[in-house]
Design an enzyme around this catalytic site. Structure first.
Site, PDB file in Angstrom:
ATOM      1  CE  LYS A 120      33.696  32.658  53.748  1.00 59.95           C
ATOM      2  NZ  LYS A 120      33.818  32.859  52.264  1.00 59.95           N
TER       3      LYS A 120
ATOM      4  CD  GLU B 128      43.148  31.971  39.457  1.00 60.15           C
ATOM      5  OE1 GLU B 128      42.557  32.458  40.332  1.00 60.15           O
ATOM      6  OE2 GLU B 128      44.170  31.046  39.595  1.00 60.15           O
TER       7      GLU B 128
ATOM      8  NE  ARG C  19      46.251  32.660  40.837  1.00 61.97           N
ATOM      9  CZ  ARG C  19      46.700  32.235  42.185  1.00 61.97           C
ATOM     10  NH1 ARG C  19      47.484  32.793  42.963  1.00 61.97           N
ATOM     11  NH2 ARG C  19      46.228  30.896  42.581  1.00 61.97           N
TER      12      ARG C  19
END
Length: 635
Positions: free
Chosen positions: A288, A376, A404
């Site tokens: 990253k 979630e 979700r």
């Protein structure tokens, strides 16, 4: 631009990219990274993930024939280079601004964006649907579908469901796992490098395919045996690379891991495996923030760093006299305060410990804080299990992501009446992240759940009070608050335990004939509107209702009897929201006053800064003024 970006300036579509020589691709990647740094330092966005995926994106568009061949992105944080190479290079300077391009891939914006990519984990399922549809469409049998999913997203339940389904239905889906959480040093060179080259080579796979067809014809290679061979092959690869992979038990061919920043190697591998049949997964290791040292060293901060000095890496923060805490910081500080006093309290989030400020509890009481990853639904059911065993869990999840977990809220918490407190962060309009991230459905989708209490604080002090109040409720409780700054918080005094279903008057005019009813921080807009109206000789009373469920019916009946007009204001969808609940009560009163509901209309709201979006929706201060003056009426 031509002199600064000699290669990139020539590319307006992927077809232009194919005109480059392979040896020019590393320089193109460097130019794209420079272009990202130049633009994102001034107009912020998701930085580190997109820097890490540049080489992969260049290789994909170089090898595949997009948009005929489909690229399906997961989340989209990593896809900025994709936008730059697909005709949006100049528009990228205004990305995430009102009227500009989105920060996420969207088929509403470009044919090169095959599927919406705002919430994590949907790419494999969507890509599989496309791949199977092509197999069933004459003329499309050889169309390619490539899914790019990150290591965090693949931990979600939907991604696993997609993988499981991909292993059981005929398809030619290529899944690319962009793994940026591990070092690549131990997996470069030696026998592992040889194995990676061998198993992805066109020659090897041509021979392998011919042998398989021959054995099938002879009846030796049945489908069960084929699957067993794939599992055995994956196991051997794991043994040699000294890395186990979760795909070895599935019937998905696994390749890698390889260096995701070697663009020429990526081109070779993609070409070699492009024409293979059956589902396969290519595992890449990336870094990253690749190409920008500050981001490489601290990828969490540089996920979305805001404006920064491209030369020094210093982040540019607005200076202010008195620091106003963010709503999430008030939540984090209050949760620690509560946890110190009550050992039953626990905190849960889904891959957002910093974003929700649950990291404060992690720092002080790590044994009572849980990050379950991008899961979630699991977070909510896990909280239900904790509550059933006597704990008092606080679940901090962004509003748009809590959608979700709707079934889990109903089945695993609400039906049982378990004392789980949902701290619904980023509620309402969120600004530049746009349509996939706005949190304006929660009031509507939570209100219809029996036994669930819902409240929204208008300031930091009230958020603190509501969180302390939740300990006494003994049942499911949702507290919604927005993104951004709250208000000053005095933590020296004892918190006030509030009475559920009791609103308050926040401003009282003189002989007012109009009442403005609000829920949550949108109260600030109403107070500003009241000032403007007062200067024009129009007095208003403002009520902060605080509680959506139970609504203060006693107060609403008094309001219905006193005023000629009522204006409700909410930072949420009007259909089924706060205004509709007020209407239901007020309309039982005869004769009832005129009611005007302000909030988010029945349409998709795209990206832009929050003041402009509130103005567009008509519930900024000026919009409230127009409603009070009769210039706005309900449809």
């Amino acid at each position: 631009m031509d002199s600064e970006y000699p290669l990139l300036s020539k590319i307006n579509k992927p077809g232009d990219l194919k005109a480059l020589k392979e040896e020019e691709l590393p320089e193109l990647c460097r130019e794209i990274r420079s272009y990202l740094i130049e633009n994102l330092s001034e107009n912020p966005g998701h930085f580190a993930s997109s820097m890490g995926a540049v080489d992969l994106i260049v290789a994909l568009h170089y090898v595949f024939d997009t948009p005929h061949d489909r690229l399906v992105w997961d989340v989209g944080h990593q896809a900025y280079a994709h936008k730059i190479l697909t005709g949006r290079k100049d528009d990228f300077k205004n990305h995430r601004t009102l009227g500009g391009i989105s920060g996420f891939p969207s088929p509403l914006e470009s044919d090169y964006d095959s599927f919406m990519a705002g919430h994590a984990g949907n790419s494999i399922s969507a890509g599989l649907g496309m791949a199977i549809a092509d197999k069933c469409t004459p003329g499309n049998e050889n169309r390619k579908t490539v899914v790019v999913i990150g290591d965090a997203s693949i931990s979600g339940g939907l991604a696993f469901e997609g993988l499981n389904n991909a292993s059981n239905h005929p398809n030619d889906l290529l899944i690319i796992l962009n793994d940026n959480d591990m070092s690549i040093d131990n997996n470069v060179g030696g026998l592992h490098g040889y194995l990676s080259d061998l198993t992805t080579s066109a020659g090897y796979n041509k021979i392998r395919n011919k042998l398989a067809l021959y054995l099938k014809k002879k009846g030796v290679l049945t489908e069960p045996r084929r699957r067993a061979i794939i599992r055995f092959s994956n196991s051997v690869k794991s043994l040699v690379s000294k890395k186990q992979n979760i795909f070895e038990g599935l019937n998905i061919r696994y390749f890698g891991p390889i260096d995701g920043h070697d663009v020429r190697k990526l081109v070779k591998v993609l070409r070699d495996i492009k024409e293979m049949h059956g589902p396969r997964l290519l595992h890449l290791y990336t870094v990253k923030g690749k190409g920008y040292k500050p981001a490489e060293e601290d990828p969490t901060i540089w996920h979305a760093p805001g404006r920064f000095d491209p030369d020094t890496g210093e982040r540019i923060c607005k200076t202010e006299g008195v620091k106003i805490p963010l709503w999430q910081e008030v939540f984090g500080e209050t949760l620690v305060e509560i946890a110190r006093k009550n050992e039953r309290v626990m905190g849960i989030t889904a891959a957002m410990p910093t974003g929700t400020s649950l990291n404060q509890l992690f720092e002080e009481m790590p044994e009572r804080a849980f990050d379950v990853g991008i899961s979630e639904g699991h977070a909510v059911t896990f909280a239900g299990g904790l509550a059933a065993a006597g704990k008092l869990p606080f679940v901090a999840i962004y509003s748009s992501f809590l959608q979700r977990a709707y079934d889990n809220i109903i089945h695993d918490v609400a039906i049982q009446g378990l004392p789980v407190t949902f701290c619904v962060d980023r509620a309402g309009l969120v600004g530049e992240d746009g349509v996939t991230h706005h949190g304006f459905f929660d009031l509507a989708y939570l209100n219809c759940v029996p036994g669930l209490t819902i409240a929204s604080p208008s300031d930091a002090e009230m958020l603190r009070n509501l969180m302390h109040t939740s300990l006494n409720l003994g049942k499911p409780f949702a507290i919604r608050y927005p993104r951004g700054k709250s208000s000053k918080l005095d933590k020296t005094g004892a918190p006030e335990i509030l009475s559920p279903g009791k609103g308050r008057i926040a401003h009282e005019g003189k002989d007012s004939k109009v009442a403005i009813l609000t829920i949550g921080p949108i109260l600030a807009n109403a107070l500003k509107a009241s000032e403007i109206l007062s200067m024009e000789g129009i007095e208003t009373d403002i009520y902060d209702m605080i509680w959506m469920k139970p609504i203060d019916e006693e107060l609403l009946n008094k309001i219905a009897a006193k005023y000629e007009k009522i204006v409700t204001v909410e930072d949420g969808i009007l259909a089924g929201g706060f205004g509709s609940v007020v209407n239901k009560v007020i309309n039982t009163y005869e004769p009832h006053p005129e009611i005007v509901n302000l909030g988010i209309p029945d349409e998709w709201i795209m990206h832009g800064d929050i003041p402009h979006l509130q103005s567009k929706c008509g519930f900024d201060a000026e919009g409230i003024v127009r409603a009070v003056k009769g210039e706005v009426k309900n449809n």
